[in-house]
Write an enzyme that holds these catalytic residues in place. Structure first.
Site, PDB file in Angstrom:
ATOM      1  CG  HIS A   1      27.189  27.843 -28.294  1.00  0.00           C
ATOM      2  ND1 HIS A   1      28.415  27.751 -27.692  1.00  0.00           N
ATOM      3  CD2 HIS A   1      27.302  28.816 -29.233  1.00  0.00           C
ATOM      4  CE1 HIS A   1      29.232  28.644 -28.229  1.00  0.00           C
ATOM      5  NE2 HIS A   1      28.580  29.302 -29.175  1.00  0.00           N
TER       6      HIS A   1
ATOM      7  CG  ASP B   1      23.005  29.001 -23.469  1.00  0.00           C
ATOM      8  OD1 ASP B   1      22.967  30.250 -23.432  1.00  0.00           O
ATOM      9  OD2 ASP B   1      23.801  28.367 -24.185  1.00  0.00           O
TER      10      ASP B   1
ATOM     11  CD  GLN C   1      22.422  33.720 -29.978  1.00  0.00           C
ATOM     12  OE1 GLN C   1      21.786  34.678 -30.421  1.00  0.00           O
ATOM     13  NE2 GLN C   1      23.736  33.615 -30.124  1.00  0.00           N
TER      14      GLN C   1
ATOM     15  CE  LYS D   1      26.540  35.111 -27.665  1.00  0.00           C
ATOM     16  NZ  LYS D   1      27.155  35.006 -29.004  1.00  0.00           N
TER      17      LYS D   1
ATOM     18  CB  CYS E   1      29.964  27.207 -31.351  1.00  0.00           C
ATOM     19  SG  CYS E   1      31.451  28.161 -31.475  1.00  0.00           S
TER      20      CYS E   1
HETATM   21  N1  PLP Z   1      25.217  29.681 -25.876  1.00  0.00           N
HETATM   22  C1  PLP Z   1      24.672  30.128 -27.003  1.00  0.00           C
HETATM   23  C2  PLP Z   1      23.299  29.665 -27.386  1.00  0.00           C
HETATM   24  C3  PLP Z   1      25.378  31.013 -27.812  1.00  0.00           C
HETATM   25  O1  PLP Z   1      24.836  31.452 -28.948  1.00  0.00           O
HETATM   26  C4  PLP Z   1      26.673  31.424 -27.414  1.00  0.00           C
HETATM   27  C5  PLP Z   1      27.466  32.304 -28.278  1.00  0.00           C
HETATM   28  O2  PLP Z   1      27.233  32.449 -29.446  1.00  0.00           O
HETATM   29  C6  PLP Z   1      27.184  30.943 -26.214  1.00  0.00           C
HETATM   30  C7  PLP Z   1      26.438  30.066 -25.472  1.00  0.00           C
HETATM   31  C8  PLP Z   1      28.532  31.356 -25.727  1.00  0.00           C
HETATM   32  O3  PLP Z   1      28.548  32.725 -25.407  1.00  0.00           O
HETATM   33  P1  PLP Z   1      29.894  33.458 -25.035  1.00  0.00           P
HETATM   34  O4  PLP Z   1      30.861  33.149 -26.137  1.00  0.00           O
HETATM   35  O5  PLP Z   1      29.519  34.903 -24.969  1.00  0.00           O
HETATM   36  O6  PLP Z   1      30.335  32.918 -23.726  1.00  0.00           O
END
Ligand code: PLP
Length: 405
Positions: free
Chosen positions: A122, A199, A202, A225, A363
């Protein structure tokens, strides 16, 4: 076993009509809906308890502080961290990664050093590392993935060398659904003394996370999430790193002693929690964890895997539909395209039928570039979704096809 009828009643947003149709919410990868137990308890908190934390001697401030620190203990237990002080509350995954990129970067990364990320990250787990590398004149190295959406793990060992300072990799791809073998990645990295950030944006809501078993050095996720409010997130970090890393932001509540000349800081986690933190968000995260624990994360994982299998089989029967992301291990996320139909058109028409999916690059522009597409339609499921939701999606997709034929 999951009692879907009862669970669905707990989520008010799901019980409405959109465009005259029963709502089918399949955008859980972007954010999850909130159970009434979280919503009501947060409203009660504002009605009865609200007061800023860590500062007052008065009754409600003490109560708020206790509620906030109890939430930290719940997170610690939920991910099996060794110590409460290894749990830092942040604004979310993005904020947690930026904290590490800045603070770890200040302490450990110098000119010529290297950071490794995968090509399926992401933007939140790519851009902060690009910025760090630019700032420090370091080099970002990329672990590729293949057509199925699986990381090319055999290339990892060759990427690691004496200059490697950190590997940052997603546990689950938000656009492909791939569950990456992070335990293996961590083992390979640790054999060469390289720390790893996972990370977990998900993964935290879909499977049991045990940071001690994974042996990751950092693990990050967002509250929104996993059925909590927006604006709250977690950074888990091993104590040995948190002790060495400098504060990310300065301000109130993170200091030990301040003079006009010099300031000394509190220990972790407080030195990383400057200013008034989102203590209500932390409370909501603790409540959401209670909810998930009551349903059982194993039950959640099982139901979502059943949904994934059912939805994959059903969607693959639709002629002209291509699924992007066919890894062996996946969460219930299906990215797809219909032949000759733009993802926005598919998404907009599904919306007219009361079905919420996400369209675009999610993203992860690098993932779209790899497949040479501009975006996909993404259906991402949560444990409150039903097999009937999958049927509605499949029927909706067929109608979209008919409209274009
Ligand atoms: N990393 C992953 C794999 C994500 O799916 C997301 C959001 O969709 C993020 C990071 C960023 O999360 P946030 O926007 O809650 O900071």
């Amino acid at each position: 076993m999951i009692n879907l009828e009862k669970i669905k009643k707990d989520f008010p947003v799901l019980n409405q009509k959109v465009n005259g149709k029963e709502y089918v919410y399949l955008d859980n990868g972007a954010t999850t809906q909130k159970p009434i137990q979280v919503i009501d308890a947060v409203a009660d908190f504002y009605k009865n308890t609200n007061s800023n934390i860590h500062r007052g001697v008065h009754h409600l401030s003490n109560l708020s502080t206790k509620i906030y620190e109890d939430a930290r203990a719940k997170v610690q237990k939920f991910i099996n961290a060794e110590k409460e002080s290894e749990i830092i509350f942040t604004k979310g995954t993005t904020d947690s990664i930026n904290l590490v990129a800045f603070s770890f970067g200040e302490k450990y990364v110098s000119q010529g050093d290297e950071i490794i990320v995968s090509a399926m990250e992401h933007h939140s787990n790519l851009v902060p590392w690009q910025m760090l590398c630019e700032r420090k004149k370091a080099r970002l190295r990329i672990l590729p993935f293949d057509k199925k959406g699986e990381l090319e793990l055999d290339k990892l060992a060759d990427l690691i060398n004496k200059k490697t300072k950190l590997i940052a990799v997603t546990h689950v791809s938000n656009s492909l659904g791939t569950v990456n073998p992070v335990k293996e990645i961590i083992k390979t990295a640790h054999e060469k003394n390289v720390p790893v950030l996972i990370d977990g944006a998900q993964s935290i809501q879909h499977q049991k996370i045990d940071v001690q078993d994974l042996d990751c050095d950092f693990f990050v996720f967002s509250g929104h999430k996993i059925y909590a409010e927006t604006g709250i997130g977690v950074l888990y970090g091993k104590e040995k790193f948190l002790n060495e890393m400098p504060p990310y932001q300065g301000g109130g509540d993170m200091v030990d002693h301040v003079t006009l000349k010099k300031t000394t800081f509190l220990d972790a986690p407080f030195k990383f929690e400057a200013g008034t933190v989102n203590y209500v968000g932390a409370y909501s995260l603790g409540l959401a964890i209670d909810y998930v624990n009551a349903v059982g994360i194993e039950n959640i994982a099982k139901h979502e895997q059943d949904l994934l299998q059912y939805a994959t089989e059903k969607l693959l029967q639709i002629e002209g539909l291509t699924i992007y992301g066919n890894a062996k291990h996946k969460t219930a996320t299906i990215s797809f395209l219909l032949k000759n139909i733009h993802h926005y058109d598919t998404g907009m028409i599904l919306d007219k039928m009361g079905i919420a999916v996400r369209t675009g690059s999610h993203c992860t522009q690098t993932v779209m570039d790899f497949f040479e597409i501009s975006g996909t339609v993404r259906a991402s499921f949560a444990f409150y979704n039903t097999f009937a939701d999958v049927d509605r999606l499949a029927e909706g997709i067929l109608k979209v096809k008919q409209m274009f034929e």
